[in-house]
Scaffold this motif. Sequence first.
Motif, PDB file in Angstrom:
ATOM      1  N   TRP A 579       0.841  -1.213   0.000  1.00 57.23           N
ATOM      2  CA  TRP A 579       0.000   0.000   0.000  1.00 57.23           C
ATOM      3  C   TRP A 579       0.867   1.251   0.000  1.00 57.23           C
ATOM      4  CZ3 TRP A 579       0.114   3.730   3.913  1.00 57.23           C
ATOM      5  CH2 TRP A 579      -0.788   4.788   3.735  1.00 57.23           C
ATOM      6  N   TYR A 580       1.922   1.239   0.800  1.00 55.78           N
ATOM      7  CA  TYR A 580       2.713   2.449   0.997  1.00 55.78           C
ATOM      8  C   TYR A 580       3.380   2.922  -0.295  1.00 55.78           C
ATOM      9  CZ  TYR A 580       6.076   5.692   2.999  1.00 55.78           C
ATOM     10  OH  TYR A 580       6.806   6.821   3.291  1.00 55.78           O
ATOM     11  N   VAL A 581       3.866   1.996  -1.111  1.00 52.50           N
ATOM     12  CA  VAL A 581       4.623   2.399  -2.300  1.00 52.50           C
ATOM     13  C   VAL A 581       3.718   2.790  -3.465  1.00 52.50           C
ATOM     14  CG1 VAL A 581       6.580   0.966  -1.653  1.00 52.50           C
ATOM     15  CG2 VAL A 581       4.812   0.020  -3.160  1.00 52.50           C
ATOM     16  N   LYS A 582       2.430   2.532  -3.357  1.00 52.52           N
ATOM     17  CA  LYS A 582       1.516   2.961  -4.417  1.00 52.52           C
ATOM     18  C   LYS A 582       1.464   4.483  -4.457  1.00 52.52           C
ATOM     19  CE  LYS A 582      -1.635  -1.001  -4.409  1.00 52.52           C
ATOM     20  NZ  LYS A 582      -3.031  -1.447  -4.119  1.00 52.52           N
ATOM     21  N   PRO A 583       1.561   5.078  -5.627  1.00 53.67           N
ATOM     22  CA  PRO A 583       1.517   6.543  -5.700  1.00 53.67           C
ATOM     23  C   PRO A 583       0.133   7.063  -5.315  1.00 53.67           C
ATOM     24  CG  PRO A 583       1.478   5.579  -7.892  1.00 53.67           C
ATOM     25  CD  PRO A 583       1.746   4.457  -6.952  1.00 53.67           C
ATOM     26  N   VAL A 584       0.119   8.244  -4.735  1.00 50.87           N
ATOM     27  CA  VAL A 584      -1.149   8.893  -4.388  1.00 50.87           C
ATOM     28  C   VAL A 584      -1.739   9.466  -5.672  1.00 50.87           C
ATOM     29  CG1 VAL A 584      -2.238  10.735  -3.077  1.00 50.87           C
ATOM     30  CG2 VAL A 584      -0.351   9.412  -2.081  1.00 50.87           C
ATOM     31  N   LEU A 585      -2.971   9.082  -5.994  1.00 53.08           N
ATOM     32  CA  LEU A 585      -3.630   9.504  -7.226  1.00 53.08           C
ATOM     33  C   LEU A 585      -4.263  10.874  -7.050  1.00 53.08           C
ATOM     34  CD1 LEU A 585      -5.414   6.140  -8.099  1.00 53.08           C
ATOM     35  CD2 LEU A 585      -3.177   6.946  -8.877  1.00 53.08           C
ATOM     36  N   LYS A 586      -4.191  11.666  -8.085  1.00 51.68           N
ATOM     37  CA  LYS A 586      -4.912  12.937  -8.084  1.00 51.68           C
ATOM     38  C   LYS A 586      -6.321  12.687  -8.600  1.00 51.68           C
ATOM     39  CE  LYS A 586      -0.826  15.798  -8.807  1.00 51.68           C
ATOM     40  NZ  LYS A 586      -0.179  16.822  -9.683  1.00 51.68           N
ATOM     41  N   SER A 587      -7.313  13.119  -7.868  1.00 54.58           N
ATOM     42  CA  SER A 587      -8.697  12.845  -8.285  1.00 54.58           C
ATOM     43  C   SER A 587      -9.609  13.932  -7.768  1.00 54.58           C
ATOM     44  CB  SER A 587      -9.163  11.493  -7.744  1.00 54.58           C
ATOM     45  OG  SER A 587      -9.126  11.507  -6.333  1.00 54.58           O
ATOM     46  N   GLU A 588     -10.762  14.047  -8.414  1.00 55.85           N
ATOM     47  CA  GLU A 588     -11.795  14.953  -7.937  1.00 55.85           C
ATOM     48  C   GLU A 588     -12.434  14.346  -6.700  1.00 55.85           C
ATOM     49  OE1 GLU A 588     -12.379  17.914  -9.187  1.00 55.85           O
ATOM     50  OE2 GLU A 588     -10.739  17.589 -10.631  1.00 55.85           O
ATOM     51  N   ARG A 589     -13.250  15.119  -6.047  1.00 59.26           N
ATOM     52  CA  ARG A 589     -13.946  14.621  -4.855  1.00 59.26           C
ATOM     53  C   ARG A 589     -14.710  13.350  -5.207  1.00 59.26           C
ATOM     54  NH1 ARG A 589     -17.873  17.726  -0.585  1.00 59.26           N
ATOM     55  NH2 ARG A 589     -18.811  15.866   0.253  1.00 59.26           N
ATOM     56  N   VAL A 590     -14.537  12.342  -4.401  1.00 61.21           N
ATOM     57  CA  VAL A 590     -15.195  11.065  -4.624  1.00 61.21           C
ATOM     58  C   VAL A 590     -16.616  11.158  -4.101  1.00 61.21           C
ATOM     59  CG1 VAL A 590     -15.147   8.610  -4.158  1.00 61.21           C
ATOM     60  CG2 VAL A 590     -13.013   9.876  -4.419  1.00 61.21           C
ATOM     61  N   ARG A 591     -17.605  11.026  -4.989  1.00 63.94           N
ATOM     62  CA  ARG A 591     -19.003  11.100  -4.572  1.00 63.94           C
ATOM     63  C   ARG A 591     -19.576   9.697  -4.530  1.00 63.94           C
ATOM     64  NH1 ARG A 591     -20.885  16.244  -4.781  1.00 63.94           N
ATOM     65  NH2 ARG A 591     -19.588  17.770  -5.844  1.00 63.94           N
ATOM     66  N   GLU A 592     -19.495   9.121  -3.389  1.00 55.94           N
ATOM     67  CA  GLU A 592     -20.048   7.786  -3.237  1.00 55.94           C
ATOM     68  C   GLU A 592     -20.467   7.596  -1.789  1.00 55.94           C
ATOM     69  OE1 GLU A 592     -16.033   5.211  -2.348  1.00 55.94           O
ATOM     70  OE2 GLU A 592     -16.848   5.256  -4.376  1.00 55.94           O
ATOM     71  N   ASN A 593     -21.426   6.776  -1.628  1.00 58.87           N
ATOM     72  CA  ASN A 593     -21.883   6.477  -0.263  1.00 58.87           C
ATOM     73  C   ASN A 593     -21.005   5.377   0.302  1.00 58.87           C
ATOM     74  OD1 ASN A 593     -23.216   6.067   2.080  1.00 58.87           O
ATOM     75  ND2 ASN A 593     -25.000   5.058   1.188  1.00 58.87           N
ATOM     76  N   VAL A 594     -20.179   5.758   1.290  1.00 55.43           N
ATOM     77  CA  VAL A 594     -19.266   4.779   1.863  1.00 55.43           C
ATOM     78  C   VAL A 594     -19.851   4.095   3.086  1.00 55.43           C
ATOM     79  CG1 VAL A 594     -17.221   5.967   1.022  1.00 55.43           C
ATOM     80  CG2 VAL A 594     -18.141   6.550   3.270  1.00 55.43           C
ATOM     81  N   MET A 595     -21.081   4.459   3.413  1.00 59.41           N
ATOM     82  CA  MET A 595     -21.710   3.802   4.559  1.00 59.41           C
ATOM     83  C   MET A 595     -22.169   2.413   4.163  1.00 59.41           C
ATOM     84  SD  MET A 595     -21.269   6.076   6.699  1.00 59.41           S
ATOM     85  CE  MET A 595     -22.098   5.215   8.007  1.00 59.41           C
ATOM     86  N   LYS A 596     -21.974   1.458   5.051  1.00 57.46           N
ATOM     87  CA  LYS A 596     -22.340   0.069   4.810  1.00 57.46           C
ATOM     88  C   LYS A 596     -23.488  -0.320   5.717  1.00 57.46           C
ATOM     89  CE  LYS A 596     -18.892  -0.269   1.968  1.00 57.46           C
ATOM     90  NZ  LYS A 596     -19.101  -0.349   0.525  1.00 57.46           N
ATOM     91  N   VAL A 597     -24.242  -1.307   5.280  1.00 61.71           N
ATOM     92  CA  VAL A 597     -25.395  -1.729   6.071  1.00 61.71           C
ATOM     93  C   VAL A 597     -24.991  -2.477   7.326  1.00 61.71           C
ATOM     94  CG1 VAL A 597     -26.909  -1.837   4.083  1.00 61.71           C
ATOM     95  CG2 VAL A 597     -25.593  -3.846   4.704  1.00 61.71           C
ATOM     96  N   GLU A 598     -23.668  -2.821   7.448  1.00 63.65           N
ATOM     97  CA  GLU A 598     -23.253  -3.535   8.646  1.00 63.65           C
ATOM     98  C   GLU A 598     -23.486  -2.728   9.905  1.00 63.65           C
ATOM     99  OE1 GLU A 598     -19.331  -5.136   6.602  1.00 63.65           O
ATOM    100  OE2 GLU A 598     -19.502  -5.728   8.688  1.00 63.65           O
TER     101      GLU A 598
END
Length: 959
Positions: A579-598
Amino acid sequence: MSKKLLLAFFMILGVIIRGNEISSIRLEIKNPGEKAVVLDTMSVNVEINGDISVTTYDMTFYNPNSRILEGEFSFPLQEGQKVTRYALDVNGKLREGVAAEKEKARTAYENTIRQKIDPGIIEKTAGNNYKTRIYPIPSNGYKRVVIAYTEVLKNKNGSLDYFLPLNYSQKVNNFSLEIKMLKQESRPNWIEKIDRLEFDKMESGYYAKTSLKNYKPDKNVRISLPLDKKDKVYTEKTDDAAYFTAKLNLENNYYTEKPKAKNIVLIWDTSNSGEKRDTEKELALLGKYFSYLGNVNISLYSIDNDFLSRGSFQIKNGSWDQLKNTINNFVYDGGTRFNKISFKDNADEVIFVTDGMNTIDSSEFKLPNMPFIIINSSKESDSGFIKYMADTSNGKVIDLNREDIDTEFDKMKYNYLNLISYEYNKSEIDEVYPKSESDIRGSFDFSGILKGSRAEITVNLGFGNIITETRKILISADTNSQNISKIWAEKKIENLSGNYEKNKKEILKTAKKYTLVTNETSLIVLDRVEDYVSYEIIPPAELLDEYNRQMAYRRKNEQDEKKNGLKESVEVFERRKEWYVKPVLKSERVRENVMKVEKNTAVNDYTPQPSMPAAEMQSEPVLNKSAVALSGKAAYSDMKQDEKAAGSKDTGGKNLRVIIYEGKDRNSEYINEYKKVKPENIYEKYLEMKTKYGKNPFFYIDTADYLIKNNQRNTALKVLTNIPELSLENHEYYRILGYKLLETGDNGLAVKIFEKVLDLKGEDLQSIRDLAIAYEINGEKQKALELMNSILEKRTPNELELKGIVINEMNNLIEKNKNKLNTKMIDKRLIYPMPVDYRVVLDWSKDNQEIDLWLTQPDGVRVYYSNSQTPDNNAVIYNHTTFRYGPEELLIKKAKKGEYEIKVEYYADQSQTLREPVIIRLEIITNYGSKNEKRQIITRRVENVREFIDIGKFMYDGK
């Protein structure tokens, strides 16, 4: 992290003897409808054979609830009384407990509980105090446990004395008491007794029994037995040897009057546990002694978490009103640190009034070169340590708990016999204990090993080195009594305990062989033979054949544990590095519902209470530098280009800010009362509120926090040190204190506390990590590194992420202390620093809790247990394991411009004891892995499951 339904919390039945009273502790029930586990049946069997008694408690607990519960039963024993049997009902049959290392036994017990399988354990806490835990107590059902202890009875006023404390404050549905006195010619005399209990003559002694329904056993039983003045010998043959215990009956006139003291140092234990002492009795004894001395100079000191001079007093003609008034005005508060005791007074003797319980710092206590007279009036005491202080200083133990004032006054007034030597043929007798004994009155007993069938031993007693009494005893293996080998083993362990650290291994070996409960061993009962095999605990006889068969198979297939442990660590580390060596991606604001039903509680629906910033931590910019591992340079040369890009940059130049919100203001009665008084009167008000809230550890935490806010740090520290005194050797209470001490900057004392936690709970990796962190913060970097590495060498398939967190901490420690640490023991595959802009680690004080970190980024993306990594590879949360102490770790590689929000959710409690508030600890670090690293430790109290706590926010201006 998988989520499970919150199971019911478990009630504890506690029975704690305080002063001269046994009180049943019924803890507050927070869930409506829950009832306390009760003691349904108590059958007490007493068998006295000559001078040796065996007392057996056969108890049945009843659970009135519709869910399975755990029971806990705490009790102290007096000096000379030792637990010699523990058995538990397993599938309708009593199964005998076996001895195992304390840590191993506790690990087996707690892991077995998690599998919902029957275990039971009895362990020694502080002093001569014991605690048994039993599981399960079925819903609307019963659980039976048997505990027995053995003692050699002492002579008192020309008679044998047997004492059974039964001042129990709750009614028992079925109570019975049976007393058998074997080979007793004369009728015993009742000193104290209960209803409907009388002696009847039987063929070879006397017998008494009573059975009572719905009875509150609130009266002690004390019996005086006519004394046979002949010396007695008891032997027991075992497979490997014949053991003996001999008792010399001595006349009471073996004493000399000691010179009257002219100068005395009087030390008064004013710690919190002092409230349990009978101070009225202590003062009455001192009054009688000072009256006898007539004229004497007293230097008065008090000891709790500090050692303070309380003035000098001249007693003339026995008048000591001023001194007595000073003592009567003492406040009992704070923990105990005996190693603080230091004075320069020249005195004839030291009178130390204490229970001997040293709760805060176990560093060696060096006694001044003068006799110590230890006065104890508490049943909750460390009789072993008290005896050690008296014996090593040629002093005396004054036991007001067991003896009356007149008897103990004589003990202070006179010098009594001491053991000078034994004489015997070493080819016939071996290992005779005790090696030393002072203040011998009425009787003296000793034990040894008989190598043949008969032998003679000479015992020399006297005053100082002058022999005044010689007894020759013939030892014969003709008789066979019970528990003599255990009595011998206890005396051996008591002798070895004088140099505890040096003799620790021999103490453990002896305790395991003779099935004894000591500071190093517990007795445990497990359900299945597989459970004994899993923890390599030798089972009772009925399971031994199958155990040996399974162990032979297991050893045949065993592999190198250290090799497998390191393999686990490397695999965890490689996943993290991926995970650490993966480059940080430039992206627009992520519009997604990250809430889970758990999780049913949505953070979007959560409205935090307004919080005011309490503290801000800001890093000063420094030049970037290349990160290079100490002994990992070769590894760097083989790294791929993307590894170099992600892993070699230092984050030290960023202007990273942290704002911590103040903890929630507790709307409690005591906090509201503190607000009504001036700051200088808070402590006085606290003492007033302590009478109502003093059994709640969080009363002390809240009070200390309030005192710190009012710039009374030293007073806050004293208040905090009360916590370990509430429950003897409770590792969770010690952990709470350690967290608070690191938060307040008392790092040296925090190290001592976490060393105690490791001693109590060494089987938990989190206990090792806690101490490693404390060592690092306190500047003991090499010790920290070695503890971290010890975790990585263990095979821990259920705690892999904790290993990952420790690897990160170890690399950071190495990187910041280049050329200052010995890293030869570290596997080179594990050395690779991973600096980040922000790091947060969350852990907590109580086992079997599930608590989660939540991060909201400036772009609105949330990171939490089921959305543990951001799509742009910039932030991650590493979860430990469900229902432990944590930890959880949040890493942000490169801070984004804007504000981050940090919350904590108290998701679930699966503890098997009464639900209590939990202390969470957060380490918040900016520029992690750089010279500009800033660390802040905060603690918060969480109470309600599904509660969200606002912690604070990170801010980065992009520069």
